[in-house]
Design a protein around this motif. Structure first.
Motif, PDB file in Angstrom:
ATOM      1  N   ARG A   1       0.914  -1.222  -0.243  1.00 48.97           N
ATOM      2  CA  ARG A   1       0.124  -0.005   0.039  1.00 48.97           C
ATOM      3  C   ARG A   1       0.773   1.350   0.270  1.00 48.97           C
ATOM      4  NH1 ARG A   1      -5.659   0.098  -0.684  1.00 48.97           N
ATOM      5  NH2 ARG A   1      -6.435   1.730   0.083  1.00 48.97           N
ATOM      6  N   VAL A   2       1.727   1.312   0.809  1.00 52.30           N
ATOM      7  CA  VAL A   2       2.740   2.365   1.058  1.00 52.30           C
ATOM      8  C   VAL A   2       3.496   2.733  -0.365  1.00 52.30           C
ATOM      9  CG1 VAL A   2       4.659   1.393   2.122  1.00 52.30           C
ATOM     10  CG2 VAL A   2       4.132   3.950   2.318  1.00 52.30           C
ATOM     11  N   SER A   3       3.988   1.503  -1.024  1.00 54.00           N
ATOM     12  CA  SER A   3       4.771   1.557  -1.959  1.00 54.00           C
ATOM     13  C   SER A   3       3.867   2.158  -3.518  1.00 54.00           C
ATOM     14  CB  SER A   3       5.080   0.203  -2.675  1.00 54.00           C
ATOM     15  OG  SER A   3       5.970   0.072  -3.863  1.00 54.00           O
ATOM     16  N   ALA A   4       2.621   1.822  -3.332  1.00 52.16           N
ATOM     17  CA  ALA A   4       1.752   2.176  -4.383  1.00 52.16           C
ATOM     18  C   ALA A   4       1.364   3.757  -4.159  1.00 52.16           C
ATOM     19  CB  ALA A   4       0.115   1.390  -4.510  1.00 52.16           C
ATOM     20  N   PHE A   5       1.282   4.122  -2.892  1.00 50.95           N
ATOM     21  CA  PHE A   5       0.998   5.493  -2.671  1.00 50.95           C
ATOM     22  C   PHE A   5       2.210   6.296  -3.207  1.00 50.95           C
ATOM     23  CE2 PHE A   5       2.141   9.111   0.030  1.00 50.95           C
ATOM     24  CZ  PHE A   5       1.180   9.909  -0.414  1.00 50.95           C
ATOM     25  N   ALA A   6       3.607   5.874  -2.795  1.00 52.30           N
ATOM     26  CA  ALA A   6       4.691   6.577  -3.162  1.00 52.30           C
ATOM     27  C   ALA A   6       5.040   6.860  -4.365  1.00 52.30           C
ATOM     28  CB  ALA A   6       5.863   6.113  -2.290  1.00 52.30           C
ATOM     29  N   GLU A   7       4.706   5.686  -5.364  1.00 55.36           N
ATOM     30  CA  GLU A   7       5.024   5.699  -6.702  1.00 55.36           C
ATOM     31  C   GLU A   7       4.055   6.677  -7.472  1.00 55.36           C
ATOM     32  OE1 GLU A   7       4.769   1.731  -8.501  1.00 55.36           O
ATOM     33  OE2 GLU A   7       6.548   1.116  -7.298  1.00 55.36           O
ATOM     34  N   ALA A   8       2.786   6.597  -6.870  1.00 54.42           N
ATOM     35  CA  ALA A   8       1.722   7.663  -7.373  1.00 54.42           C
ATOM     36  C   ALA A   8       2.183   9.093  -6.998  1.00 54.42           C
ATOM     37  CB  ALA A   8       0.416   7.335  -6.923  1.00 54.42           C
ATOM     38  N   TYR A   9       2.605   9.462  -5.754  1.00 56.25           N
ATOM     39  CA  TYR A   9       2.868  10.573  -5.239  1.00 56.25           C
ATOM     40  C   TYR A   9       4.180  11.199  -5.762  1.00 56.25           C
ATOM     41  CZ  TYR A   9       4.086  14.287  -2.172  1.00 56.25           C
ATOM     42  OH  TYR A   9       4.384  15.758  -1.735  1.00 56.25           O
ATOM     43  N   PHE A  10       5.132  10.603  -5.948  1.00 56.56           N
ATOM     44  CA  PHE A  10       6.447  10.911  -6.384  1.00 56.56           C
ATOM     45  C   PHE A  10       6.513  11.107  -7.982  1.00 56.56           C
ATOM     46  CE2 PHE A  10       7.763   9.704  -2.094  1.00 56.56           C
ATOM     47  CZ  PHE A  10       8.223  10.950  -1.832  1.00 56.56           C
ATOM     48  N   ASN A  11       5.592  10.459  -8.712  1.00 55.59           N
ATOM     49  CA  ASN A  11       5.275  10.814  -9.987  1.00 55.59           C
ATOM     50  C   ASN A  11       4.157  11.625 -10.372  1.00 55.59           C
ATOM     51  OD1 ASN A  11       7.173   8.986 -11.293  1.00 55.59           O
ATOM     52  ND2 ASN A  11       6.509   7.188 -10.233  1.00 55.59           N
ATOM     53  N   TYR A  12       3.845  12.219  -9.330  1.00 61.30           N
ATOM     54  CA  TYR A  12       2.687  13.494  -9.429  1.00 61.30           C
ATOM     55  C   TYR A  12       1.543  12.839 -10.118  1.00 61.30           C
ATOM     56  CZ  TYR A  12       6.360  16.516  -7.776  1.00 61.30           C
ATOM     57  OH  TYR A  12       7.142  17.051  -6.813  1.00 61.30           O
ATOM     58  N   GLU A  13       1.013  11.804  -9.698  1.00 61.34           N
ATOM     59  CA  GLU A  13      -0.166  11.236 -10.011  1.00 61.34           C
ATOM     60  C   GLU A  13      -1.162  11.399  -8.842  1.00 61.34           C
ATOM     61  OE1 GLU A  13       0.777   7.355 -11.447  1.00 61.34           O
ATOM     62  OE2 GLU A  13       1.947   7.872 -13.005  1.00 61.34           O
ATOM     63  N   PHE A  14      -1.463  12.561  -8.624  1.00 58.88           N
ATOM     64  CA  PHE A  14      -2.375  12.880  -7.295  1.00 58.88           C
ATOM     65  C   PHE A  14      -3.613  12.293  -7.370  1.00 58.88           C
ATOM     66  CE2 PHE A  14       0.569  16.843  -7.671  1.00 58.88           C
ATOM     67  CZ  PHE A  14       1.113  16.301  -6.571  1.00 58.88           C
ATOM     68  N   SER A  15      -4.256  11.890  -8.312  1.00 62.62           N
ATOM     69  CA  SER A  15      -5.734  11.224  -8.334  1.00 62.62           C
ATOM     70  C   SER A  15      -5.444   9.990  -7.879  1.00 62.62           C
ATOM     71  CB  SER A  15      -6.384  11.326  -9.799  1.00 62.62           C
ATOM     72  OG  SER A  15      -5.541  10.689 -10.711  1.00 62.62           O
ATOM     73  N   THR A  16      -4.464   9.067  -8.319  1.00 63.42           N
ATOM     74  CA  THR A  16      -4.217   7.895  -7.887  1.00 63.42           C
ATOM     75  C   THR A  16      -3.842   7.869  -6.250  1.00 63.42           C
ATOM     76  OG1 THR A  16      -3.565   7.186  -9.903  1.00 63.42           O
ATOM     77  CG2 THR A  16      -2.886   5.702  -8.242  1.00 63.42           C
ATOM     78  N   ALA A  17      -2.911   8.719  -5.867  1.00 61.73           N
ATOM     79  CA  ALA A  17      -2.554   8.878  -4.631  1.00 61.73           C
ATOM     80  C   ALA A  17      -3.659   9.268  -3.588  1.00 61.73           C
ATOM     81  CB  ALA A  17      -1.299   9.891  -4.636  1.00 61.73           C
ATOM     82  N   LEU A  18      -4.504   9.845  -4.147  1.00 58.63           N
ATOM     83  CA  LEU A  18      -5.665  10.327  -3.504  1.00 58.63           C
ATOM     84  C   LEU A  18      -6.483   8.958  -2.911  1.00 58.63           C
ATOM     85  CD1 LEU A  18      -6.967  13.168  -2.502  1.00 58.63           C
ATOM     86  CD2 LEU A  18      -8.396  12.882  -4.449  1.00 58.63           C
ATOM     87  N   LYS A  19      -6.662   8.107  -3.498  1.00 61.61           N
ATOM     88  CA  LYS A  19      -7.213   6.886  -3.158  1.00 61.61           C
ATOM     89  C   LYS A  19      -6.871   6.161  -2.003  1.00 61.61           C
ATOM     90  CE  LYS A  19      -8.742   6.704  -7.822  1.00 61.61           C
ATOM     91  NZ  LYS A  19      -8.772   5.704  -9.201  1.00 61.61           N
ATOM     92  N   LEU A  20      -5.392   6.488  -1.649  1.00 62.29           N
ATOM     93  CA  LEU A  20      -4.784   5.685  -0.830  1.00 62.29           C
ATOM     94  C   LEU A  20      -4.364   6.297   0.297  1.00 62.29           C
ATOM     95  CD1 LEU A  20      -2.111   4.550  -3.601  1.00 62.29           C
ATOM     96  CD2 LEU A  20      -4.112   3.064  -2.504  1.00 62.29           C
TER      97      LEU A  20
END
Length: 171
Positions: free
Chosen positions: A52-71
């Motif tokens: 879960r934290v890996s999925a969030f970090a990959e989304a956040y640090f690649n500036y995919e905020f809509s994906t990060a928002l779900k996590l």
């Protein structure tokens, strides 16, 4: 006749196994298979948190905020909205021009209490926005610590601010 006797003596044990012990053998195989299926496959108690934290970090640090928002937790959403609102066209151009995406590896996980886990991440090749009004710049590598909370069996990242890199000791 001597040859026939050897053949009968050779096949007699196989006949015995076929008729009487085969039922027990099949039952034994079934029980072993059943018990192996019941064994917990996941030996890592932090596997769900790591994923879960890996999925969030990959989304956040690649500036995919809509994906990060779900996590993230609902309380953390404001930080993602803040980060997204500070993006400029220069930042977007930099991200589009990069050769490879930011990569994340989970270095460590530790339970803080029954519902909170701390994860240490190593992030490579990511863009940092550290000055207001200036374009971001790329960093080769940094460590980050994120908190996860368990809510109804699912982990969510809890943010008390934007992620900041951990200072590494010079030892």
């Amino acid at each position: 006749m001597n040859c026939e006797l050897r053949i009968v003596n050779y096949f007699l044990p196989l006949y015995f196994i076929k008729t009487y012990d085969m039922k027990n053998f099949v039952l034994l195989i079934f029980c072993v298979g059943f018990l192996a299926g019941c064994e917990e496959r996941n030996q890592d108690p932090y596997a769900k948190a790591r994923q879960r934290v890996s999925a969030f970090a990959e989304a956040y640090f690649n500036y995919e905020f809509s994906t990060a928002l779900k996590l993230v937790t609902p309380e953390s959403e404001k930080w993602l909205h803040f980060a997204a609102s500070n993006m400029t066209q220069e930042d977007i151009d930099l991200l589009n021009a990069r050769q490879e995406a930011a990569a994340v590896s989970v270095e460590d996980c530790a339970y803080l209490n029954d519902s909170t886990t701390a994860a240490t991440l190593r992030v490579t090749n990511f863009m940092v926005k550290d000055s207001i009004g200036q374009a971001g710049h790329f960093v080769d590598e940094a460590l980050f610590k994120l908190l996860l909370v368990d809510r109804d069996g699912k982990y969510y990242v809890r943010m008390d601010g934007l992620p900041r890199s951990e200072r590494q000791s010079r030892d």
